[in-house]
Design a protein around this motif. Structure first.
Motif, PDB file in Angstrom:
ATOM      1  N   PHE A 285     -45.673 -55.531 129.762  1.00 48.32           N
ATOM      2  CA  PHE A 285     -46.913 -56.281 129.907  1.00 48.32           C
ATOM      3  C   PHE A 285     -46.539 -57.724 130.221  1.00 48.32           C
ATOM      4  CE2 PHE A 285     -48.934 -53.142 126.816  1.00 48.32           C
ATOM      5  CZ  PHE A 285     -49.759 -52.558 127.768  1.00 48.32           C
ATOM      6  N   LEU A 286     -47.050 -58.249 131.326  1.00 47.23           N
ATOM      7  CA  LEU A 286     -46.800 -59.638 131.722  1.00 47.23           C
ATOM      8  C   LEU A 286     -48.146 -60.255 132.078  1.00 47.23           C
ATOM      9  CD1 LEU A 286     -44.758 -61.884 132.437  1.00 47.23           C
ATOM     10  CD2 LEU A 286     -44.552 -60.860 134.717  1.00 47.23           C
ATOM     11  N   GLY A 287     -48.662 -61.131 131.204  1.00 48.27           N
ATOM     12  CA  GLY A 287     -50.034 -61.585 131.395  1.00 48.27           C
ATOM     13  C   GLY A 287     -50.236 -63.075 131.244  1.00 48.27           C
ATOM     14  N   SER A 288     -51.478 -63.477 131.421  1.00 56.46           N
ATOM     15  CA  SER A 288     -51.897 -64.855 131.168  1.00 56.46           C
ATOM     16  C   SER A 288     -52.387 -64.940 129.721  1.00 56.46           C
ATOM     17  CB  SER A 288     -53.000 -65.264 132.142  1.00 56.46           C
ATOM     18  OG  SER A 288     -54.138 -64.437 131.988  1.00 56.46           O
ATOM     19  N   SER A 289     -52.903 -66.100 129.330  1.00 52.80           N
ATOM     20  CA  SER A 289     -53.275 -66.299 127.929  1.00 52.80           C
ATOM     21  C   SER A 289     -54.373 -65.338 127.475  1.00 52.80           C
ATOM     22  CB  SER A 289     -53.723 -67.742 127.699  1.00 52.80           C
ATOM     23  OG  SER A 289     -54.808 -68.073 128.559  1.00 52.80           O
ATOM     24  N   GLY A 290     -55.201 -64.859 128.404  1.00 46.40           N
ATOM     25  CA  GLY A 290     -56.243 -63.908 128.044  1.00 46.40           C
ATOM     26  C   GLY A 290     -55.696 -62.594 127.527  1.00 46.40           C
ATOM     27  N   HIS A 291     -54.408 -62.349 127.789  1.00 42.88           N
ATOM     28  CA  HIS A 291     -53.777 -61.127 127.316  1.00 42.88           C
ATOM     29  C   HIS A 291     -52.774 -61.395 126.203  1.00 42.88           C
ATOM     30  CE1 HIS A 291     -55.316 -58.897 130.949  1.00 42.88           C
ATOM     31  NE2 HIS A 291     -55.545 -58.054 129.970  1.00 42.88           N
ATOM     32  N   LYS A 305     -49.453 -49.796 120.846  1.00 44.01           N
ATOM     33  CA  LYS A 305     -49.114 -48.861 119.763  1.00 44.01           C
ATOM     34  C   LYS A 305     -48.733 -47.492 120.303  1.00 44.01           C
ATOM     35  CE  LYS A 305     -52.695 -51.200 117.089  1.00 44.01           C
ATOM     36  NZ  LYS A 305     -54.056 -51.056 116.505  1.00 44.01           N
ATOM     37  N   LEU A 306     -49.168 -47.181 121.520  1.00 46.65           N
ATOM     38  CA  LEU A 306     -48.928 -45.861 122.091  1.00 46.65           C
ATOM     39  C   LEU A 306     -47.676 -45.811 122.963  1.00 46.65           C
ATOM     40  CD1 LEU A 306     -52.616 -45.066 123.096  1.00 46.65           C
ATOM     41  CD2 LEU A 306     -51.395 -44.282 121.059  1.00 46.65           C
ATOM     42  N   LEU A 307     -47.096 -46.978 123.243  1.00 46.30           N
ATOM     43  CA  LEU A 307     -45.862 -47.039 124.022  1.00 46.30           C
ATOM     44  C   LEU A 307     -44.694 -46.909 123.048  1.00 46.30           C
ATOM     45  CD1 LEU A 307     -46.830 -50.013 126.367  1.00 46.30           C
ATOM     46  CD2 LEU A 307     -46.679 -47.589 127.015  1.00 46.30           C
ATOM     47  N   THR A 308     -43.968 -45.809 123.144  1.00 45.30           N
ATOM     48  CA  THR A 308     -42.946 -45.516 122.144  1.00 45.30           C
ATOM     49  C   THR A 308     -41.526 -45.738 122.647  1.00 45.30           C
ATOM     50  OG1 THR A 308     -42.933 -43.174 122.796  1.00 45.30           O
ATOM     51  CG2 THR A 308     -44.448 -43.831 121.025  1.00 45.30           C
ATOM     52  N   GLY A 309     -41.384 -46.127 123.920  1.00 42.75           N
ATOM     53  CA  GLY A 309     -40.060 -46.407 124.459  1.00 42.75           C
ATOM     54  C   GLY A 309     -39.782 -47.900 124.470  1.00 42.75           C
ATOM     55  N   TRP A 310     -38.858 -48.319 125.339  1.00 47.28           N
ATOM     56  CA  TRP A 310     -38.559 -49.746 125.519  1.00 47.28           C
ATOM     57  C   TRP A 310     -39.828 -50.433 125.995  1.00 47.28           C
ATOM     58  CZ3 TRP A 310     -38.927 -53.780 128.726  1.00 47.28           C
ATOM     59  CH2 TRP A 310     -38.054 -54.863 128.578  1.00 47.28           C
ATOM     60  N   LYS A 311     -40.194 -51.533 125.374  1.00 46.90           N
ATOM     61  CA  LYS A 311     -41.409 -52.241 125.784  1.00 46.90           C
ATOM     62  C   LYS A 311     -41.279 -53.718 125.438  1.00 46.90           C
ATOM     63  CE  LYS A 311     -43.743 -50.967 121.419  1.00 46.90           C
ATOM     64  NZ  LYS A 311     -44.912 -50.281 120.811  1.00 46.90           N
ATOM     65  N   ARG A 312     -41.945 -54.534 126.273  1.00 49.98           N
ATOM     66  CA  ARG A 312     -42.031 -55.967 126.013  1.00 49.98           C
ATOM     67  C   ARG A 312     -43.423 -56.430 126.408  1.00 49.98           C
ATOM     68  NH1 ARG A 312     -38.088 -54.545 123.976  1.00 49.98           N
ATOM     69  NH2 ARG A 312     -35.992 -55.466 123.960  1.00 49.98           N
ATOM     70  N   TRP A 313     -43.891 -57.466 125.721  1.00 51.89           N
ATOM     71  CA  TRP A 313     -45.219 -58.042 125.969  1.00 51.89           C
ATOM     72  C   TRP A 313     -45.013 -59.551 126.102  1.00 51.89           C
ATOM     73  CZ3 TRP A 313     -50.007 -56.526 122.533  1.00 51.89           C
ATOM     74  CH2 TRP A 313     -51.145 -57.249 122.949  1.00 51.89           C
ATOM     75  N   LEU A 314     -45.173 -60.062 127.317  1.00 49.54           N
ATOM     76  CA  LEU A 314     -44.965 -61.483 127.608  1.00 49.54           C
ATOM     77  C   LEU A 314     -46.245 -62.065 128.178  1.00 49.54           C
ATOM     78  CD1 LEU A 314     -41.541 -61.178 129.494  1.00 49.54           C
ATOM     79  CD2 LEU A 314     -41.899 -61.409 127.034  1.00 49.54           C
ATOM     80  N   PHE A 315     -46.468 -63.353 127.920  1.00 50.75           N
ATOM     81  CA  PHE A 315     -47.612 -63.997 128.553  1.00 50.75           C
ATOM     82  C   PHE A 315     -47.312 -65.472 128.811  1.00 50.75           C
ATOM     83  CE2 PHE A 315     -48.350 -64.252 124.010  1.00 50.75           C
ATOM     84  CZ  PHE A 315     -48.884 -65.513 123.800  1.00 50.75           C
ATOM     85  N   LEU A 316     -48.043 -66.004 129.793  1.00 52.49           N
ATOM     86  CA  LEU A 316     -47.919 -67.410 130.200  1.00 52.49           C
ATOM     87  C   LEU A 316     -49.122 -68.169 129.675  1.00 52.49           C
ATOM     88  CD1 LEU A 316     -46.200 -65.776 132.382  1.00 52.49           C
ATOM     89  CD2 LEU A 316     -46.678 -67.684 133.924  1.00 52.49           C
TER      90      LEU A 316
END
Length: 382
Positions: A285-291, A305-316
């Motif tokens: 996940f690569l998002g803006s502040s709304g995310h 919660k449903l992503l069970t493998g390698w995952k990252r959540w980044l935002f600007l």
């Protein structure tokens, strides 16, 4: 509601360059096109790709005869335009068109941007050579599918596509027909945004993500077959998908539908696909502040919660919804202010850097963690 296919014909003045991007403009009478801007506007220039490979580009016209068009049911087949960017053999040639003059006009009118010449986007400078010969060894190139935001053509992701191709990826950008303001087919027909008439309907997002997922599976069938002269270069076991906005939603939906897609990136798109059993393949996940976690869009919180493998959540925090596209660059050239604190050039650089690092890790066996940047925040949801 029934919709009529509009078989518009392209009329382009002789000698007019077709190298364009996506911005917006309010309708004015045809005679006013040349005087639509109060002052001359220099053509936008996309940043050069930084990889070692020359970049070529080509367009494919594909027809899925197994289904009617989902937006224009009277059309018996689903027609798609697919733009390819790829490592190319060395050789001189003209830079490829960003979009045609007619596409530029329709996009600007659709976006209702005033004070900009209608042909501005057709004069945007790219770096890929049209029709260049593909380069690489048999089965040696990973494939990345690109899907743009709703109403945007895939050309608005050209900066990212050229960068990936220069780093040794084949990139297939899909224009999902009738979902943007102008898609031109080889015979001169221009398909406009029929889906724009339905975007407030209940279930629209779920339907659109599903349509795009079907488009992607069909394109993979053809690209890993014989649809393109360079199809033999594609490594069929190394396929990823990257999308922005609705394209990001489609990336997740396509992965749920098609196990050939090994990894995916959602750039600032609300998600609609359901994952009853979760999903163990890598996802970014690569998002803006709304995310940001707990933000106004909770679809990422749900799906995380449903992503069970390698995952990252980044935002600007200083970015905006279009920071992951060429649109801020095009807006800068047109003198149009774009919200956010991250400059247009920097947003392109960040998008390229993070998407490339993710793909290198999951399609090329890299082990490096994603880079860090002062503009990018790592989300740590509970």
């Amino acid at each position: 509601m029934s919709h009529r296919v509009r078989p518009l014909k392209i009329v382009v003045a002789a000698g007019l360059a077709v190298v364009a991007g996506a911005a917006c403009s309010a309708p004015v009478p045809p005679r006013a096109v040349a005087a639509a801007s109060a002052k001359p506007v220099s053509p936008p220039v996309l940043p050069a790709p930084t990889g070692a490979h020359p970049v070529g580009t080509a367009a494919l016209h594909l027809e899925d005869t197994s289904r009617p068009d989902p937006w224009v049911p009277e059309a018996p087949v689903r027609e798609l335009k697919v733009t390819l960017w790829y490592p190319a053999q060395k050789g001189a040639g003209p830079p490829a068109a960003y979009m045609t003059a007619k596409e530029s006009e329709l996009a600007l009118k659709g976006k209702r941007l005033t004070g900009v010449p209608y042909d501005l986007l057709s004069r945007t400078r790219t770096h890929a050579v049209a029709g260049a010969k593909p380069a690489g060894r048999e089965g040696g190139l990973p494939l990345v599918v690109l899907s743009p935001g709703f109403t945007n053509p895939v050309s608005t992701l050209t900066s990212l596509a050229e960068e990936l191709a220069s780093r040794g990826y084949v990139v297939a950008g899909i224009d999902h027909t009738y979902e943007n303001y102008a898609t031109t087919f080889p015979d001169g027909r221009v398909a406009d945004c029929v889906a724009c008439d339905s975007d407030s309907d209940s279930g629209f997002g779920t339907k659109t993500a599903g349509v795009r997922a079907a488009d992607v599976s069909f394109v993979l069938d053809r690209l890993t077959g014989t649809a393109w002269e360079g199809s033999g270069l594609i490594n069929r076991s190394k396929i990823a998908m990257v999308g922005q906005s609705m394209g990001g939603a489609a990336a997740l939906a396509a992965m749920v539908k098609d196990a050939r897609i090994r990894a995916g990136v959602n750039m600032d798109g609300t998600t609609y696909a359901r994952m009853p059993g979760g999903m163990a393949r890598p996802f970014l996940f690569l998002g803006s502040s709304g995310h940001a976690p707990g933000g106004r869009d909770n679809s990422w919180d749900r799906d995380w919660k449903l992503l069970t493998g390698w995952k990252r959540w980044l935002f600007l925090p200083g970015g905006n919804h279009q920071s992951f596209t060429d649109i801020p660059l095009l807006a800068d050239a047109a003198g149009v202010a774009v919200p956010g604190e991250v400059s247009a050039a920097r947003s392109v650089e960040l998008t390229r850097t993070y998407v490339l690092a993710f793909l290198d890790r999951h399609l090329r066996g890299g082990r490096a963690e994603l880079p860090s940047s002062p503009e990018v925040t790592i989300a740590r949801p509970r």
